[in-house]
Scaffold this motif. Structure first.
Motif, PDB file in Angstrom:
ATOM      1  N   ILE A 270      -8.999   2.731   6.104  1.00  0.00           N
ATOM      2  CA  ILE A 270      -9.488   2.928   4.724  1.00  0.00           C
ATOM      3  C   ILE A 270     -10.345   4.195   4.734  1.00  0.00           C
ATOM      4  O   ILE A 270     -11.359   4.261   5.430  1.00  0.00           O
ATOM      5  CB  ILE A 270     -10.333   1.738   4.206  1.00  0.00           C
ATOM      6  CG1 ILE A 270      -9.641   0.394   4.484  1.00  0.00           C
ATOM      7  CG2 ILE A 270     -10.551   1.886   2.702  1.00  0.00           C
ATOM      8  CD1 ILE A 270     -10.448  -0.823   3.988  1.00  0.00           C
TER       9      ILE A 270
ATOM     10  N   TYR B  43      -3.569   6.321  -4.179  1.00  0.00           N
ATOM     11  CA  TYR B  43      -4.649   5.705  -3.403  1.00  0.00           C
ATOM     12  C   TYR B  43      -4.124   5.135  -2.084  1.00  0.00           C
ATOM     13  O   TYR B  43      -4.921   4.672  -1.258  1.00  0.00           O
ATOM     14  CB  TYR B  43      -5.285   4.557  -4.183  1.00  0.00           C
ATOM     15  CG  TYR B  43      -6.264   4.956  -5.278  1.00  0.00           C
ATOM     16  CD1 TYR B  43      -6.260   6.225  -5.861  1.00  0.00           C
ATOM     17  CD2 TYR B  43      -7.202   4.038  -5.745  1.00  0.00           C
ATOM     18  CE1 TYR B  43      -7.147   6.547  -6.876  1.00  0.00           C
ATOM     19  CE2 TYR B  43      -8.101   4.362  -6.749  1.00  0.00           C
ATOM     20  CZ  TYR B  43      -8.065   5.619  -7.312  1.00  0.00           C
ATOM     21  OH  TYR B  43      -8.960   5.940  -8.313  1.00  0.00           O
ATOM     22  N   VAL B  44      -2.806   5.106  -1.919  1.00  0.00           N
ATOM     23  CA  VAL B  44      -2.227   4.478  -0.726  1.00  0.00           C
ATOM     24  C   VAL B  44      -1.104   5.345  -0.193  1.00  0.00           C
ATOM     25  O   VAL B  44      -0.310   5.885  -0.960  1.00  0.00           O
ATOM     26  CB  VAL B  44      -1.644   3.079  -1.076  1.00  0.00           C
ATOM     27  CG1 VAL B  44      -0.861   2.508   0.097  1.00  0.00           C
ATOM     28  CG2 VAL B  44      -2.730   2.106  -1.498  1.00  0.00           C
TER      29      VAL B  44
ATOM     30  N   LEU C 204      -5.417   3.537   3.048  1.00  0.00           N
ATOM     31  CA  LEU C 204      -5.898   3.349   1.678  1.00  0.00           C
ATOM     32  C   LEU C 204      -7.081   4.285   1.434  1.00  0.00           C
ATOM     33  O   LEU C 204      -7.860   4.558   2.355  1.00  0.00           O
ATOM     34  CB  LEU C 204      -6.369   1.907   1.460  1.00  0.00           C
ATOM     35  CG  LEU C 204      -5.358   0.773   1.625  1.00  0.00           C
ATOM     36  CD1 LEU C 204      -5.070   0.474   3.089  1.00  0.00           C
ATOM     37  CD2 LEU C 204      -5.888  -0.503   0.947  1.00  0.00           C
TER      38      LEU C 204
ATOM     39  N   ALA D 290      -9.803  -3.288  -1.558  1.00  0.00           N
ATOM     40  CA  ALA D 290      -9.066  -2.777  -0.390  1.00  0.00           C
ATOM     41  C   ALA D 290      -9.087  -3.804   0.744  1.00  0.00           C
ATOM     42  O   ALA D 290      -8.060  -4.051   1.400  1.00  0.00           O
ATOM     43  CB  ALA D 290      -9.680  -1.453   0.081  1.00  0.00           C
TER      44      ALA D 290
ATOM     45  N   ASP E 257     -13.650  -0.822  -5.474  1.00  0.00           N
ATOM     46  CA  ASP E 257     -12.428  -0.419  -4.739  1.00  0.00           C
ATOM     47  C   ASP E 257     -12.453  -1.061  -3.349  1.00  0.00           C
ATOM     48  O   ASP E 257     -11.449  -1.579  -2.859  1.00  0.00           O
ATOM     49  CB  ASP E 257     -12.400   1.106  -4.466  1.00  0.00           C
ATOM     50  CG  ASP E 257     -12.155   1.968  -5.675  1.00  0.00           C
ATOM     51  OD1 ASP E 257     -11.696   1.454  -6.706  1.00  0.00           O
ATOM     52  OD2 ASP E 257     -12.420   3.185  -5.578  1.00  0.00           O
TER      53      ASP E 257
ATOM     54  N   ILE F 152      -0.891  -4.181  -0.312  1.00  0.00           N
ATOM     55  CA  ILE F 152      -1.459  -2.823  -0.255  1.00  0.00           C
ATOM     56  C   ILE F 152      -0.975  -1.974  -1.441  1.00  0.00           C
ATOM     57  O   ILE F 152      -1.762  -1.249  -2.050  1.00  0.00           O
ATOM     58  CB  ILE F 152      -1.033  -2.139   1.069  1.00  0.00           C
ATOM     59  CG1 ILE F 152      -1.359  -3.028   2.262  1.00  0.00           C
ATOM     60  CG2 ILE F 152      -1.619  -0.745   1.190  1.00  0.00           C
ATOM     61  CD1 ILE F 152      -2.708  -2.899   2.824  1.00  0.00           C
TER      62      ILE F 152
ATOM     63  N   TYR G 204      -2.765  -2.764  -4.513  1.00  0.00           N
ATOM     64  CA  TYR G 204      -4.114  -2.174  -4.509  1.00  0.00           C
ATOM     65  C   TYR G 204      -4.051  -0.771  -5.113  1.00  0.00           C
ATOM     66  O   TYR G 204      -4.843  -0.424  -5.990  1.00  0.00           O
ATOM     67  CB  TYR G 204      -4.668  -2.086  -3.075  1.00  0.00           C
ATOM     68  CG  TYR G 204      -5.862  -1.150  -2.966  1.00  0.00           C
ATOM     69  CD1 TYR G 204      -7.129  -1.592  -3.306  1.00  0.00           C
ATOM     70  CD2 TYR G 204      -5.695   0.183  -2.566  1.00  0.00           C
ATOM     71  CE1 TYR G 204      -8.222  -0.727  -3.245  1.00  0.00           C
ATOM     72  CE2 TYR G 204      -6.779   1.056  -2.506  1.00  0.00           C
ATOM     73  CZ  TYR G 204      -8.037   0.597  -2.846  1.00  0.00           C
ATOM     74  OH  TYR G 204      -9.105   1.454  -2.806  1.00  0.00           O
TER      75      TYR G 204
ATOM     76  N   ALA H  81     -10.579   4.894  -0.962  1.00  0.00           N
ATOM     77  CA  ALA H  81     -11.503   4.147  -1.826  1.00  0.00           C
ATOM     78  C   ALA H  81     -12.755   4.984  -2.086  1.00  0.00           C
ATOM     79  O   ALA H  81     -13.116   5.845  -1.292  1.00  0.00           O
ATOM     80  CB  ALA H  81     -11.885   2.819  -1.152  1.00  0.00           C
TER      81      ALA H  81
END
Ligand SMILES: Cc1cc2nc3c(=O)[nH]c(=O)nc-3n(C[C@H](O)[C@H](O)[C@H](O)COP(=O)(O)OP(=O)(O)OC[C@H]3O[C@@H](n4cnc5c(N)ncnc54)[C@H](O)[C@@H]3O)c2cc1C
Length: 356
Positions: free
Chosen positions: A152, A254-255, A260, A287, A283, A296, A299, A262
């Motif tokens: 992350i 975002y992924v 990921l 996550a 977030d 995922i 998310y 955040a």
């Protein structure tokens, strides 16, 4: 590779909250932070009810709530002429109020929770690069390479994680000078009162938010936050002043695979409404849940939508406040009058302002 381990890049409020979310679920997590020691900057102040609720669900809210100040009163003025005082204390239940705590304290309290849960935070370890395949992610940091299940990226606006993924961070900078000051105050200081003065085209907006029994944060739309203060605040000591730029940006995705993004790594916007840190911490909660459930991609979609909504709303609020338009004081006076005399309006205002 320890099975299921997640690497969290960055020990700001987002990374620490992500670590708490994972550790609470019994998932192994390691946080790396490029700084040698924790930051002592007060940056974000407001902690909003959705964030408190999310932290409470992770057993991480008690000390933050105990140490924070509660924002109860707002003073509205124009170039120093007081338009009115709005008492918010009766507007919502105690658990739905806005809390104020300097960001370095919030981070310290979150770090304690991470440590209590057995999570590892390694300072002086800078993330450098990553490569991923179907089974995991290889991350290089602090001169070593290790495998993780997920990463992350909570590494702020300049996010090296986002850069490594080649994800665009699209948006714009708001023109104009901005500055903050973190000051100790004397005299008759009310640590539960926020001051708001939209000023005019020359002075810019000024906002003061209490961050301690005798300490306040001033944010201003001009080069020097302390010049021509429109509030009756007696500054006894200046801890820090700094210019800043308001940037409005959001990562396109975002992924990417098992990685990921955040927090500020995924979005940044104006400080109007004090949502930046809060959005990032939410977030982080999402996550950690996505890694636990395997959802995922969901998310990425859901949090991107939430980030875009927050950017739209904060821009809608910022534009009139920073426009210097001569009608703004009248609009503010009208809003202040309605808020002062209607509890229902105060409730609606707080719900809109804090329940994003
Ligand atoms: C002057 C100022 C005032 C602000 N005021 C407010 C406010 O009033 N309200 C509000 O909501 N928000 C405010 N913000 C924004 C708020 O501080 C951010 O939204 C919040 O800090 C985001 O948290 P984060 O954890 O996502 O990122 P950050 O807090 O930026 O944390 C990222 C962390 O990642 C680390 N890192 C970076 N690169 C690497 C690397 N290569 N390897 C390992 N670690 C790395 C950094 O050292 C940092 O500790 C303010 C910001 C500034 C600068």
């Amino acid at each position: 590779m320890a099975r299921g381990e997640t690497l969290v890049v960055g020990a700001g409020p987002t990374g620490l909250t992500a670590a708490i979310g994972l550790a609470r679920r019994g998932l192994p997590v390691r946080v790396i932070e490029k700084r040698d020691t924790a930051s002592n900057l007060s940056r974000a102040v407001g902690i909003l009810p959705p964030t408190v609720r999310a932290l409470a669900a992770l057993g991480a809210a008690d000390e933050i709530v105990q140490e924070s100040l509660v924002v109860e009163r707002i003073q509205l003025s124009v170039r120093g002429r007081v338009l009115g005082h709005v008492d918010m204390s009766d507007a919502v239940a105690p658990d739905r109020r806005i809390l104020a705590l300097p960001q370095d304290r919030t981070e310290e309290l979150l770090r304690k929770v991470v440590e209590r849960l057995g999570g590892e935070i390694r300072f002086g370890a800078a993330f450098e690069w990553l490569e991923q395949d179907a089974d995991g992610v290889t991350g290089r940091f602090g001169g070593t390479e290790e495998r993780f299940d997920h990463v992350i990226g909570c590494d702020g606006v300049h996010s090296p994680t986002r850069e490594a993924l080649g994800i665009a961070y699209e948006g714009y900078d708001v023109p104009g000078d901005w500055s903050i000051a973190d000051v100790d105050v004397g005299g008759d200081f009310d640590p539960h009162r926020v001051f708001i003065d939209p000023g005019d085209r020359r002075t810019g907006v000024t906002i003061a938010i209490p961050i301690g029994p005798t300490r306040t944060r001033i944010i201003a739309g001009r080069k020097d936050a302390l010049e021509g203060l429109p509030f009756p605040i007696e500054v006894t000591h200046v801890r820090r002043t700094a210019p800043f730029t308001i940037s409005i940006r959001q990562a396109r995705d975002y992924v990417r695979g098992r990685v990921l993004l955040a927090g500020d790594a995924a979005h940044c916007h104006s400080p109007v409404g004090g949502r930046g840190m809060n959005l990032g911490m939410l977030d982080a909660v999402a996550a950690a849940e996505a890694i636990a459930t395997g959802e995922i991609a969901e998310y990425g979609t859901a949090r991107h939508r939430e980030g875009a909504k927050t950017i739209r709303e904060t821009e809608r609020a910022r534009r009139p406040v920073t426009s210097g338009h001569p009608l703004v004081p009248y609009a503010l006076a009208t809003i202040g009058f309605i808020l002062k005399h209607s509890r229902a309006a105060r409730r609606a205002f707080l719900r809109q302002a804090t329940n994003f």
